[in-house]
Design a protein around this motif. Structure first.
Motif, short mmCIF file in Angstrom:
data_model
loop_
_atom_site.label_atom_id
_atom_site.label_comp_id
_atom_site.label_asym_id
_atom_site.label_seq_id
_atom_site.Cartn_x
_atom_site.Cartn_y
_atom_site.Cartn_z
N ASP B 19 0.82 -1.20 0.00
CA ASP B 19 0.00 0.00 0.00
C ASP B 19 0.87 1.26 0.00
OD1 ASP B 19 -2.58 0.96 -0.08
OD2 ASP B 19 -2.58 1.39 2.08
N GLU B 20 1.89 1.28 0.87
CA GLU B 20 2.80 2.43 0.93
C GLU B 20 3.67 2.50 -0.32
OE1 GLU B 20 2.47 0.68 3.96
OE2 GLU B 20 1.15 2.30 4.65
N ARG B 22 3.07 1.60 -3.28
CA ARG B 22 2.32 2.14 -4.43
C ARG B 22 2.33 3.66 -4.39
NH1 ARG B 22 -1.98 -0.37 -3.40
NH2 ARG B 22 -3.27 1.31 -2.55
N HIS B 23 2.07 4.22 -3.21
CA HIS B 23 2.09 5.68 -3.07
C HIS B 23 3.48 6.25 -3.33
CE1 HIS B 23 -1.86 5.32 -1.25
NE2 HIS B 23 -1.97 6.62 -1.40
N LYS B 328 -0.60 11.03 1.76
CA LYS B 328 -1.57 9.94 1.83
C LYS B 328 -2.78 10.34 2.68
CE LYS B 328 -1.62 5.05 2.66
NZ LYS B 328 -0.93 3.94 3.31
N TYR B 332 -5.87 9.33 -1.56
CA TYR B 332 -5.49 7.92 -1.57
C TYR B 332 -5.40 7.45 -3.01
CZ TYR B 332 -5.66 2.97 -0.49
OH TYR B 332 -5.37 1.65 -0.40
N PRO B 334 -5.72 4.47 -5.30
CA PRO B 334 -6.24 3.10 -5.20
C PRO B 334 -5.35 2.11 -5.94
CG PRO B 334 -7.55 4.36 -6.76
CD PRO B 334 -6.54 5.31 -6.20
N ARG B 335 -5.52 0.84 -5.59
CA ARG B 335 -4.80 -0.22 -6.28
C ARG B 335 -5.32 -0.32 -7.70
NH1 ARG B 335 -4.33 -6.12 -3.50
NH2 ARG B 335 -6.11 -6.64 -4.81
#
Lengths: 209, 396
Positions: B19-20, B22-23, B328, B332, B334-335
């Motif tokens: 998750d992190e 990706r950001h 973040k 957000y 998203p995936r």
């Protein structure tokens, strides 16, 4: 909104008149109410009541914009990431070494009981004395009596506790008083509010001395 | 011997989870693209280098922050980079040797022996941009604008800019003839704006009363635009270079005010961040809710001298992990949408999957005997055979 971190007890009691002079009076009394955030007579100022040793931490992170903390706490915490522009001249006392009244002067490697580990290390090094520091959280005076340490480093106000335990103050390390500390980012982003508060406080303190 | 908590990472070291990550990657790519649009070319300095090269022109702080190891080939001391800026300066001075202004940018993990006092991390991801070969305030303006653009692009709002100039303190302490011990004593006190200690210290210095007065007043010279006019009065008897520094600050602030009318700017003439390293303008960006600066920079002329060429230099850097974490909270990412494909040895299916991936679609192919349905894997669509054709259908 300005948040000021203050610790309960002597510092709080002695800071109240100073704050009142600049129009900041708590609406709630921390003695009777369990709130940790106190509203004040100024809408743009609130007080948070925390432990003395936590004041630099809260201010460093910007959880409080300002704080009132003893110089002893600041030195022990290491306050490079704070501004400390003002000596409030309250909660004054002395940081001293103390030992049993019959104890010989320090010789060779000594054992020191204190809650001020960093200050004690630095002080004894500057005196050319090798010291082993034993960290205690309270009742320092007991340590020399039970053979835990040769001497202690602690705040001395009247000296009554020392005398009651057959100890005597020895070396004067430094004078302690409370400082106003400011978060670095707040000093920049809320400059006007903070600068005018500092200015008023400074003038009032100067008048008293 | 295997430690009991073998999953536990060393203090201040972190794993970046999907998750992190990706950001982080999203920001990294966007920011490098932004730097490229301004003509800043990407360089990748080495993870380790000879210690003396890494520590060139820096103070004691960086030496303390640098992990050290011995090179088993040369017997020399090596260091793991704790700051990429000197490495990039070396690339400009030694490898590129251009006469014209050189613009370089970089991103990479650095290691610190001691955790950041607030963030606690020992492995920040440093991102920054440097401009070499121009000594004027215009290049400072350019890098400040780029830094602000970078912060805007990460979605950080309410940025506040703080400007200072280390040349002012340097000139004043020279004018006062302070010894290096006195200078570092005073430096420590100024860093904390500890006015009571400053007065005590100054009382003990046998220096010109004019200089004394100016050094004492330095801690009060912070705040809004009126700081500079106050400074002009208070520092009237200072060296010519101090007046030039004030004029430069004034001019930079005016240019920035024109380009970015809504940007709050403050000044702090006792701000000595990176004092041992910087030579002129210093600047930093702040945002509400973070207790200290989130990006910083300034001028550091002539650091390349030891690598064979002395060049003016200015630039900035930030911790991309911190920027990513802060942004973040604002928005957000998203995936990616994923398509689930069954496992079959079917040429038409393989062909379809290849085609979708070529269109930058994400296709996850089932493995024989695996647990987890399309839905459990988080797929939003599935490949199904309809009339001998493989088609993408939404997950039921």
């Amino acid at each position: 909104m300005l948040t000021i971190a203050v610790s309960k007890g002597r510092i709080y009691e002695e800071a109240l008149p100073l704050l009142a002079e600049v129009g900041i009076e708590p609406i709630d009394d921390p003695k009777t109410c369990r709130k940790l955030i106190l509203r004040t007579t100024r809408d743009d100022v609130q007080l948070v009541i925390i432990r003395a040793t936590d004041v630099p931490t809260f201010v460093e992170y910007g959880a409080a914009d300002l704080g009132i903390a003893g110089k002893d706490v600041l030195l022990e915490h290491g306050a490079e990431s704070l501004y400390e522009p003002l000596d409030l001249n309250i909660a004054r006392c002395r940081l001293m070494t103390a030992a049993h009244k019959n104890a010989p002067p320090p010789y060779g490697r000594i054992r020191v009981a204190t809650k001020y580990v960093k200050i004690a290390q630095k002080y004894f090094a500057s005196q050319g004395i090798q010291a082993e520091i034993i960290k205690l959280y309270g009742s320092m005076e007991l340590a020399p009596l039970v053979g835990l340490a040769d001497c202690i480093v602690d705040l001395v106000d009247t000296g009554n506790t020392l005398r009651a335990n057959d100890l005597e103050p020895r070396e004067h390390i430094m004078d302690i008083s409370s400082r106003l500390v400011v978060n670095k980012a707040a000093m920049k982003m809320k400059n006007q509010a903070i600068a005018s508060l500092l200015d008023q406080l400074e003038k009032n303190i100067a008048q008293k001395n | 011997m295997q430690r009991k908590d073998s999953w536990l990472l060393p203090e201040g070291i972190e794993e970046v989870l999907p998750d992190e990550a990706r950001h982080l990657e999203n920001h990294r790519a966007k920011l490098l693209a932004l730097f490229a649009c301004w003509g800043y070319e990407l360089v990748d300095p080495p993870l380790i280098d000879f210690l003396d090269s890494l520590l060139t022109g820096s103070g004691h702080d960086l030496a303390l922050q640098t992990f050290k190891l011995t090179d088993q080939l040369s017997g020399e001391m090596l260091g793991v980079r704790a700051d990429m800026t000197p490495q990039v300066a070396k690339i400009d001075a030694h490898n590129l040797k251009q006469e014209w202004p050189t613009r370089l940018c970089y991103v990479g993990t650095i290691l610190h022996t001691r955790g950041d006092p607030l963030e606690k991390t020992r492995s920040p991801m440093q991102i920054g941009a440097e401009l070499y070969g121009h000594a004027g305030k215009e290049s400072d303006e350019e890098v400040i604008c780029l830094m602000l653009d970078m912060l805007a692009m990460t979605g950080l709002l309410d940025v506040h800019l703080d400007l200072g100039h280390v040349g002012i303190y340097r000139a004043l302490s020279k004018q006062a003839g302070l010894s290096s011990d006195q200078e570092s004593e005073l430096f420590d006190v100024l860093q904390r704006k500890a006015k009571p200690e400053l007065q005590e210290l100054m009382a003990g210095y046998a220096i010109d009363p004019d200089c004394k007065q100016m050094l004492m007043k330095l801690v009060e010279l912070n705040g809004g635009k009126d700081t500079l006019s106050k400074a002009k009065l208070i520092l009237a008897n200072a060296d010519e270079s101090v007046k030039q520094a004030l004029a430069d600050l004034d001019s930079i602030a005016n240019t920035l005010a024109q380009r970015l009318p809504n940007l709050p700017i403050s000044f702090d003439l006792a701000e000595l961040r990176g004092y041992h390293y910087h030579t002129g303008i210093v600047f930093a960006a702040f945002v509400p809710t973070v207790g200290r600066e989130i990006a910083r920079g300034g001028r550091y002329d002539n650091i390349g001298a030891i690598f064979g060429r002395s060049r003016p230099a200015t630039g900035f850097s930030a911790d991309l992990k911190l920027l990513s974490a802060l942004s973040k909270q604002q928005y957000y990412i998203p995936r990616r949408d994923m398509i689930f494909a069954p496992y079959l040895s079917d040429t038409a299916l393989s062909e379809k999957i290849r085609e979708l991936r070529a269109q930058h679609k994400t296709v996850v192919q089932q493995l024989p005997g695996q647990v987890g349905s399309a839905q459990q894997l988080g797929c939003t669509a599935i490949l199904e055979q309809v009339n001998e054709q493989w088609v993408v259908k939404p997950v039921a």
